[in-house]
Structures are given as C-alpha cells and as structure tokens.
Design an enzyme around this catalytic site. Structure first.
Site, PDB file in Angstrom:
ATOM      1  N   HIS A  57      -5.813   4.762   6.360  1.00 29.28           N
ATOM      2  CA  HIS A  57      -5.119   5.638   5.408  1.00 29.28           C
ATOM      3  C   HIS A  57      -3.665   5.853   5.784  1.00 29.28           C
ATOM      4  O   HIS A  57      -3.069   6.878   5.420  1.00 29.28           O
ATOM      5  CB  HIS A  57      -5.840   6.986   5.266  1.00 29.28           C
ATOM      6  N   ASP A 109       0.854  -1.186   0.000  1.00 27.19           N
ATOM      7  CA  ASP A 109       0.000   0.000   0.000  1.00 27.19           C
ATOM      8  C   ASP A 109       0.891   1.237   0.000  1.00 27.19           C
ATOM      9  O   ASP A 109       1.957   1.235   0.633  1.00 27.19           O
ATOM     10  CB  ASP A 109      -0.933   0.028   1.209  1.00 27.19           C
ATOM     11  N   GLU A 132       0.876   5.637   0.269  1.00 32.94           N
ATOM     12  CA  GLU A 132       0.209   6.919   0.466  1.00 32.94           C
ATOM     13  C   GLU A 132       0.938   7.929  -0.411  1.00 32.94           C
ATOM     14  O   GLU A 132       2.170   7.868  -0.561  1.00 32.94           O
ATOM     15  CB  GLU A 132       0.250   7.351   1.939  1.00 32.94           C
ATOM     16  N   ASP A 184      -2.909  -0.111   6.326  1.00 27.85           N
ATOM     17  CA  ASP A 184      -3.753  -0.499   5.196  1.00 27.85           C
ATOM     18  C   ASP A 184      -3.250  -1.790   4.551  1.00 27.85           C
ATOM     19  O   ASP A 184      -4.047  -2.620   4.087  1.00 27.85           O
ATOM     20  CB  ASP A 184      -3.801   0.616   4.152  1.00 27.85           C
TER      21      ASP A 184
END
Length: 577
Positions: free
Chosen positions: A170, A28, A30, A175
């Site tokens: 998030h 994952d 960001e 995540d």
C-alpha cells in the site's frame, strides 16, 4: 522479426506492437480515499517504466493533497499528514509525470481508479490528458487466471500466487514494482491464448465472444490501405461488404468488444475469410462498395436487400399525358426521379395532382373522339380532355408543360400553388390535411432538387477532379456521365498529369444516358462523387462541358425544404419560399 521491420510496424499501427517491444509505464497511486472529482486527493505517485523485461526509469514522490489524511488511510498506508505537508502539490507533479508517461502504455491494477484521478487532476489544473493506451492487470488476470487458481484478483493475492519478487504494501512505488512483476507473469501466460500484440492484450481484457476471439486471425495480413473488404463464407459467398481508409484496422474492430451488433456476430460466426480490394483513394473505395453490394446483395448489408430498386415518375407520351409511377425513366416526355421507394414517388405524384390539372384517369384518350367522363372532370378538378373540352395544345399549357418546367427548371408552378393551398388549410385550422400536404410537397421538392443536382453532372461527358491527400500527393478521379470511370493517386514527386494520362488509358468507356439523369450509375454512386467534387479542397482539372444548374432552379428552395422537414405547419405557411 528484424528491428527495422518492428519499428515500421509500430509506427504503422500502435496496436500491432509486439508485447516484447512495447514500452509500459506501470503506475500506482495512493489517495485520501475519496472520489477523484471531490478534490486533489492524491497522496503518493509511484511509476516504473519497462520494456522487454528491463527497467528503463522510475518516478516516485509524495504529494500534498491540501487536506488532512484520514486516520484509516494512515493505518492502511502509513502515510501521515506530517509526511505530505512539505511535499509538492499535484499541479507541480503533473508536468514531470506526464512527460514520464509520454509514448508509453499505462499499466495499473484496477486502472480506471488510478487513471480517473490523474484525468481529473489534469482537467482541474489545465493540463491536457495525453489519452494513452491503458492496460489493466486486474482485468487481464480475470481472463488469464481461473477462480480455481486464485480466489480474487487483488494485487496482493496475485503477487503471492505468482511468487513475485516484490510484494505490495500500500505504498505507491512498492505496489508499482509488484504490478510490474504481475504484468510480466501474466504476459508469460498470454502466449497460450495466442495474444502476442498490444492490441490483442487490450482486447483480451474485454468481453469478447469466443467466436470473435477464434476468428480474429481473419484480419491477419490485410493491408493498411484504403479500399473495400469482403467477408466471405466457406463456399465463397459474400456475406458483408464494407469500406475503410485502413482496411486492416477496420476489420480488426469486428473481433473486439466494440462490435456489439447481433447481425455482425452472426456474420462473423459464418465467415471463413476476408478479402481486401485496395483502392486508389477513399472515393474509389466508396464506389466499389456500392457496386459490390448491388452486384452480390450480401445478406448482412442492410441496404443490399433490393439495391437495384428505383422508381420514377414519368409524364406519358400521349396527346393528353398523365403521370405514371414506373421503374424506368425512358419512354415519356419528362421523368422525375429516382425515388428509393414507390411510396415517395406516389407522394410526389399526389403533390403534382394537387397543384396541376393533370388528368388522373388511365384510359387512352383520343384528341378527336370523346370518351367517358370521369368523376374529377365532373367536380371541375380536371380540364376534361376526355370530353375534348381542351385540345392537346391547351392541355399542355395548362398541365403538362408546367410539370416539365417544374422538374427541369423552376419548380414554382407546383411549389407556389401548394404553398397557397397550405395557407388556406392552416387558416381553416385543418392542420392534419395541411401536414399531409406538406409531406407531399417535401417529397416532390426533395426529388426535384436531387434530380437537378444529378442531371448537372451526368450530362458532362468527362470531368476530372483532384485533391491533395494526407501524404502530399494527389487523389485523381475521372468521372464520365456521373459514373466513376477511373481513379488513381499521384504520389509525391510524380507530376499529376502523368498519373492522369495513365488512368485514362484504362478508364471505363461510359455512354450517355438515353433518359433520366443516372442510368449510367446508381444515384448513390453519383451522389458520392458529387460530395467529393464539391468539397472546398477538390480542384476541377478538366470539364468537357459546362457544369451548371438551371437559373431559378430547385436548389434555391433548399431552405424551404429544410423548413418543411423541420418546422410546424403554422410556421411554414406563414413564410414565403
């Protein structure tokens, strides 16, 4: 499944890995919220490596994107510019991350987004993207969970519905942990869909038709070897014949989203089983495919409608011979062919009539008794053998012999005259006529080049070729009069001569052709053999006769044929052959 058998299967075909033994890296990212191609927008990376439900490793770090983090991203993720300022930039993170991804299947929720950022970062900073297999849990959830179960396929919605241990917030690593739980929950439901391997899971996420999914079991048990595969109907009729260097892998693609041909979808719907014919090597597979298509005319092979059709241009055996378009090459003085269609054969005939004073009437002419005069004789375009203006010997020197020379040796008697005629037409700006004549010349020259190439090998009683295979052994082919008589592979550690003599014991007996270069096989088969023999890596082991083409033959005019096919009439007529 025994552990060693599992390992062998994985090495043989990665897509056949059982999901239980597949190593996943659940990833994952960001980001700053922009496009992956705008700038280095990654702010955090989180990844977890798992196999068989067990965690094998973790990778987590903040990343300095080199730009301020937008306020709405900070509100969403809690990541501030101050937090990422001391963090490494993505070019420093990539080496460790790529090593962490090595030999694993990448899993992400909405994978195209995360993978897009990583691919762009690799390209921007000079790293090679390893192109791993990718599984998207969002796409998998769309196939496993119906709309009545969950209103959408967001990670938070899925985690709540599946009651996972970790919930997304998030932040990249949290995540990733939540995605691991979602992945395991979804895999637990795949058994009811008969999805048990990595390849099945990846294809399950794609737009595969129900028929393809129902019939994919037809690929089970097929060999990972070169050969021919035959789709058969319930009544055992051959529906489609194909060839591949790996039968099992190729057949499996017919049941994936990559197969979009309408006729193949129809064929799969009818198919009841798939039969495999393992071959010694790729050349034998190609030849067997051609022979099976010719023998059975399977309805879903495009080229099988009329596989037996071939046309020839024959110089008739008469005192004053003429050109005739026929189905068999024998029964005449000289034949040109084979042509794939009558139209191409007629174009070559028209080219010869344009260049040589061959009679075009179909009447039987006597060398001693005059016959009725035709219009071409009156126009001076024929030496008028019907009126006995020439005897058979003179007619042969004027017309028949130049044709025979052009077909079996130097095609200049036809080519030179047509090139001169092209120049006249171009100078007169009669471009449409010149274009038509150019097409007829190309049809004639293409046929002569093809025939002389085929004739060179079909006159050889036996030819043995060999080339190294990928495993270090030898692919061996015995060719007799242009037909593949036997094929064998000499494995590493076996002397190729032993394998060759073994193949000779069962090699097909091939009698030489009475007329024409290819009656012992189809032209397509002989051309496949020639392509294999002419490769730089192929060695000629034995040849029973000289393999040679005519001095000054048609092969020297290949550049002219290329120009005829590709260039304008104006360019062609101003260039010499």
């Amino acid at each position: 499944m025994p552990e060693q058998l599992t390992v062998d299967l994985i090495l043989d075909d990665p897509f056949a890995q059982d999901l239980l033994h597949t190593t996943f890296v659940v990833l994952d990212l960001e980001t700053t919220g922009g496009s992956p191609h705008d700038a280095d927008g990654i702010t955090e990376v989180g990844a977890v490596k798992v196999r068989g439900g067990e965690e094998l490793g973790r990778f987590a770090t903040l990343v300095n994107p080199g730009q301020p983090i937008p306020p709405f991203i900070t509100v969403l993720t809690g990541i501030t510019t101050a937090m990422v300022t001391p963090a490494p930039k993505i070019e420093a993170v990539l080496p460790g991350l790529l090593e962490f991804l090595r030999d694993a299947v990448v899993v992400a929720h909405n994978a195209p987004y995360d993978v897009g950022f990583l691919k762009a970062a690799c390209a921007r900073h000079g790293y090679t993207w390893p192109n791993p297999r990718v599984l998207d849990t969002a796409a998998l959830a769309r196939r496993v969970l119906i709309r009545d179960e969950v209103p959408n396929r967001k990670l938070g919605t899925l985690a709540a519905y599946l009651r996972t241990e970790h919930q997304p917030n998030h932040r990249a690593f949290d995540d990733a942990l939540a995605t691991v739980d979602v992945l395991h929950a979804l895999i637990g439901r795949l058994g009811s869909f008969k999805v048990r391997t990595l390849g099945d899971a990846i294809e399950f996420t794609k737009a595969v038709t129900p028929t393809q999914r129902a019939k994919r079991g037809l690929a089970d048990g097929l060999p990972h070897a070169p050969g021919v595969y035959i789709f058969r109907a319930a009544d055992d009729r051959p529906l489609y014949v194909g060839t591949s260097g790996d039968i099992a892998t190729r057949v499996r693609t017919y049941f994936t989203a990559a197969e979009k041909r309408a006729r193949m979808s129809e064929m799969i719907h009818i198919a009841n089983r798939v039969e495999a014919v393992v071959c010694a090597h790729a050349l034998e597979a190609q030849v067997r495919e051609l022979r099976l298509i010719a023998a059975h005319a399977p309805p879903y092979n495009r080229r099988s409608k009329f596989p037996e059709r071939a046309w020839w241009v024959r110089l008739t055996d008469e005192p004053f011979p003429r050109l005739s378009v026929v189905r068999e090459p024998g029964g005449g003085r000289t034949s040109l062919g084979p042509f794939s269609g009558r139209q191409a054969a007629q174009a070559a005939v028209d080219a010869c009539h344009e260049a040589l004073p061959l009679r075009q009437c179909t009447a039987k002419l006597s060398p001693r008794k005059p016959s009725a005069t035709c219009a071409l004789a009156e126009l001076g375009r024929c030496p008028a053998p019907c009126e006995l203006r020439v005897d058979p010997g003179e007619y042969g020197e004027l017309a028949a012999d130049p044709f025979a020379t052009s077909v079996t040796g130097d095609p200049a008697p036809v080519v030179d005259r047509l090139m001169a005629r092209l120049k006249v037409l171009a100078d007169a700006q009669r471009f449409e006529e010149a274009a038509a004549l150019r097409g007829r010349l190309a049809a004639f020259l293409r046929a002569v080049i093809r025939m002389q190439r085929l004739s060179a090998v079909t006159r050889i009683g036996e030819l043995v070729g060999a080339r190294r295979d990928a495993k270090g052994g030898w692919e061996i082919a015995i060719v007799r009069h242009g037909r593949l008589a036997a094929a064998i592979t000499a494995p590493v550690g076996t002397h190729p001569r032993i394998s060759l003599e073994t193949a000779r014991l069962t090699a097909e007996t091939v009698r030489p052709a009475v007329a024409g270069p290819v009656p012992c096989a189809t032209a397509e088969e002989t051309e496949r053999i020639l392509d294999w023999l002419e490769r730089p890596e192929t060695r000629l082991v034995e040849v029973s006769a000289d393999w040679a083409s005519p001095i000054g033959g048609a092969a020297r005019l290949k550049p002219l044929l290329a120009r005829l096919d590709a260039a304008s009439t104006t360019r062609i007529v101003n260039e010499s052959p």
